[in-house]
Every structure is written in C-alpha cells, then in structure tokens.
Design a protein around this motif. Sequence first.
Motif, PDB file in Angstrom:
ATOM      1  N   HIS A 185       8.429   8.186  -2.552  1.00 30.35           N
ATOM      2  CA  HIS A 185       9.820   7.856  -2.254  1.00 30.35           C
ATOM      3  C   HIS A 185      10.488   7.227  -3.469  1.00 30.35           C
ATOM      4  CE1 HIS A 185       8.880   3.531  -1.861  1.00 30.35           C
ATOM      5  NE2 HIS A 185       7.731   3.946  -1.341  1.00 30.35           N
ATOM      6  N   PHE A 186      11.818   7.159  -3.416  1.00 25.28           N
ATOM      7  CA  PHE A 186      12.582   6.527  -4.474  1.00 25.28           C
ATOM      8  C   PHE A 186      12.474   5.008  -4.351  1.00 25.28           C
ATOM      9  CE2 PHE A 186      15.376  10.505  -4.148  1.00 25.28           C
ATOM     10  CZ  PHE A 186      14.632  11.160  -5.118  1.00 25.28           C
ATOM     11  N   GLU A 187      12.944   4.312  -5.374  1.00 28.99           N
ATOM     12  CA  GLU A 187      12.923   2.857  -5.383  1.00 28.99           C
ATOM     13  C   GLU A 187      13.583   2.301  -4.128  1.00 28.99           C
ATOM     14  OE1 GLU A 187      12.386  -0.790  -5.778  1.00 28.99           O
ATOM     15  OE2 GLU A 187      11.611   0.422  -7.430  1.00 28.99           O
ATOM     16  N   SER A 188      12.889   1.392  -3.431  1.00 29.16           N
ATOM     17  CA  SER A 188      13.374   0.873  -2.147  1.00 29.16           C
ATOM     18  C   SER A 188      14.604  -0.016  -2.292  1.00 29.16           C
ATOM     19  CB  SER A 188      12.258   0.097  -1.439  1.00 29.16           C
ATOM     20  OG  SER A 188      11.181   0.943  -1.128  1.00 29.16           O
ATOM     21  N   ILE A 189      14.646  -0.824  -3.343  1.00 33.81           N
ATOM     22  CA  ILE A 189      15.823  -1.646  -3.633  1.00 33.81           C
ATOM     23  C   ILE A 189      16.213  -1.362  -5.072  1.00 33.81           C
ATOM     24  CG2 ILE A 189      16.801  -3.956  -3.814  1.00 33.81           C
ATOM     25  CD1 ILE A 189      14.845  -4.914  -1.718  1.00 33.81           C
ATOM     26  N   ASN A 190      17.268  -0.605  -5.260  1.00 32.11           N
ATOM     27  CA  ASN A 190      17.692  -0.159  -6.586  1.00 32.11           C
ATOM     28  C   ASN A 190      18.923  -0.954  -7.017  1.00 32.11           C
ATOM     29  OD1 ASN A 190      18.247   1.219  -8.905  1.00 32.11           O
ATOM     30  ND2 ASN A 190      18.580   3.202  -7.941  1.00 32.11           N
ATOM     31  N   ILE A 191      18.742  -1.900  -7.925  1.00 31.70           N
ATOM     32  CA  ILE A 191      19.864  -2.680  -8.459  1.00 31.70           C
ATOM     33  C   ILE A 191      20.599  -1.796  -9.456  1.00 31.70           C
ATOM     34  CG2 ILE A 191      20.577  -4.785  -9.635  1.00 31.70           C
ATOM     35  CD1 ILE A 191      17.842  -5.980  -8.846  1.00 31.70           C
ATOM     36  N   TYR A 210      16.701  -2.835   5.841  1.00 30.82           N
ATOM     37  CA  TYR A 210      15.832  -3.946   6.209  1.00 30.82           C
ATOM     38  C   TYR A 210      16.482  -4.721   7.350  1.00 30.82           C
ATOM     39  CZ  TYR A 210      13.070  -2.880   2.078  1.00 30.82           C
ATOM     40  OH  TYR A 210      12.279  -2.249   1.161  1.00 30.82           O
ATOM     41  N   PHE A 211      15.746  -5.629   7.948  1.00 31.83           N
ATOM     42  CA  PHE A 211      16.147  -6.314   9.177  1.00 31.83           C
ATOM     43  C   PHE A 211      17.583  -6.824   9.122  1.00 31.83           C
ATOM     44  CE2 PHE A 211      16.126 -10.241  11.847  1.00 31.83           C
ATOM     45  CZ  PHE A 211      15.975  -9.609  13.076  1.00 31.83           C
ATOM     46  N   TYR A 276      15.662  -9.191  -2.841  1.00 29.17           N
ATOM     47  CA  TYR A 276      14.425  -9.088  -2.072  1.00 29.17           C
ATOM     48  C   TYR A 276      14.692  -8.922  -0.579  1.00 29.17           C
ATOM     49  CZ  TYR A 276      15.239 -14.024  -0.886  1.00 29.17           C
ATOM     50  OH  TYR A 276      15.791 -15.193  -0.431  1.00 29.17           O
ATOM     51  N   ALA A 277      13.685  -8.371   0.108  1.00 28.58           N
ATOM     52  CA  ALA A 277      13.720  -8.236   1.564  1.00 28.58           C
ATOM     53  C   ALA A 277      12.570  -9.038   2.147  1.00 28.58           C
ATOM     54  CB  ALA A 277      13.585  -6.766   1.965  1.00 28.58           C
ATOM     55  N   HIS A 287       9.727  -6.476  -0.045  1.00 30.29           N
ATOM     56  CA  HIS A 287      10.029  -5.769  -1.283  1.00 30.29           C
ATOM     57  C   HIS A 287      10.806  -6.698  -2.206  1.00 30.29           C
ATOM     58  CE1 HIS A 287       9.986  -1.860  -3.351  1.00 30.29           C
ATOM     59  NE2 HIS A 287      11.031  -2.341  -3.991  1.00 30.29           N
ATOM     60  N   VAL A 288      10.537  -6.562  -3.507  1.00 31.00           N
ATOM     61  CA  VAL A 288      11.249  -7.354  -4.518  1.00 31.00           C
ATOM     62  C   VAL A 288      11.596  -6.444  -5.689  1.00 31.00           C
ATOM     63  CG1 VAL A 288      11.132  -9.282  -6.146  1.00 31.00           C
ATOM     64  CG2 VAL A 288      10.016  -9.483  -3.909  1.00 31.00           C
TER      65      VAL A 288
END
Length: 297
Positions: A185-191, A210-211, A276-277, A287-288
Amino acid sequence: MPKLITFALLATCLLQACTTPPAPTNTVLPATETLAAATEAPSQTPYVIVVTAEPTAQVVIETPSPPEDSALESILISMPGFGSFITSPVTVQGQSRPTFEQNLVIAVYSEDGNLLGLTPTTIQSPAGEPGNFSAELAFSVSSEQAGRISVYETSARDGGIIHLASIELTLRPSGSAEIVPAEFHFESINIQSAYFESGTLTVTGYSDYYFEANLGLMLCGEGGSGVANDLCGTEDNIIAAGFATIDAPDMGLPGPFSGALTYSITETTQARIVVYAASPRDGGLQHVSSIPILLIP
C-alpha cells in the motif's frame, strides 16, 4: 500572504538510532518464503525550510490527494498482515527505506498496550539503500487477545520516533498460527505541504482513515533531557502540539487532512513536524510520519 515553506530532498538519510536490548532467545520458525528484492526506494523525506521573507509570488496550497505515482509505505510490514492470529515466536518481515546505520526496532503489544517483546533489527542492504528486513520476536500472553506489531525508526539526535508502521492482529498463547500476508500500500500518512502565517504553522496531507478522523500533531525541537516522550524524545523537546482532521468522504475512507500548530521561538531551530495516529483501544501509536523542518524566527 503566507510565508513560504520550500521543499528539497535531503542529501542524506535521516539520522536515527536504536539502542534497544536484544530479543529473548526463542525457537526458530520454519523458513518462510523469501521476499522479493526491494527495487524501488520509498520517497525520501523532504527538508522543509521556513522562509521569513515575503514570497515574490502567491503561495498556492492545493487540496491534497493521493498521487498515482505515490511511493510505498516507508516501512512496509509484509508479514504478518492485518487480521493474522500469531503465536510466539513470530517472524516479522517487510521492506524499508534506508535508515541510520540501517537500524529498525520491532515490538509487540498486548490489547492493553503493554510491551510484550522488542528486538532491534537491520535492513538487509548496503547503507543508504532500501531493502528487506526480517526478525523473530518472542512474546507471552495468558489468553487470546487483540494485539499490535510495530516496526519503527528513531532519531539519533533526540531519540524520538521518526516513522512507525503497525499491524493489528490477534495474539494466541499457544496452538496454531494463522498468518495472513499484508497487502502492499501507499504511505498511510503522507505529509504533503505546510505554510506559515501569523505565528501558525498549518500542515496538510493525505491519510488513511483513523478513529473519528483524528490525527495528532507535534513539533519537536533539537533535543532535550527531561521525561521521555515517544515522539519527540523528551517532554521538554516538544515545541508545540495539536490535532489534525481527516476530511474523509465517508467513515472508513482515506482523505486529505489539515491541522495547525502555534509556536514561538527565539533562535533558528532544527525541528521535526510529526503527524501520528493513536489507537482508541489502548492509546498506542498506530502510525507515525514526520519531516524535518528548519524554524527561523
């Protein structure tokens, strides 16, 4: 007019290090299928500079969206995957971008977020190149329960987590494991972008859901010596903290996020923006992602 933040690739990889103890001795699992060679490096972390002079042109921040050519997750756990049932010892495999001295840390947590096992490992490729990682990790639980495996890299400068990926699964005290391979998969958190205006740093990007569509934000400084903090190394190294909201089209779907941090500095500071999540179950990190930033007063 917002003050401009420009981006440029780092000439070298992020500094990070791990001084964790070795994993407990455990039984060797049967050999698993060898991972395919990592042929494409995940995107390198950009270096962000806050410019105090007024820009000569209008700064346009577009609504973030997942580009078609997005790189894979920076630390991609390929096995075990989401929904697996694991027993001790468990073999954790994946691929990672290059890290300082090719170091990573693998940890397993209980349903309450308690650390059950931890081991350092290294990326199996020359320094500065992406590659595969694989390590065996022992843990002990008295009953079947939800759990999490995390793989992360830390900063040599402040000890905080630079990047973390995790998998939610079920821990079994004994019996048979049921391993589900993870999907690429692609980056979960993409800044993706940031801009500074009126003392406020606004951070935007694109994220998995995320939640309650919430993400945490932190601005970490150059290092401290106080009480430990997972993300910034120490509590006295936190320059600012806040939240970001994921504008998901529907619950459970990914979408763009945006959040703001207000801070004040008196001298030029090398820092990191951290997004982060956190888990609603135990408060642990799911995730960070982070990027370096140079703050200029």
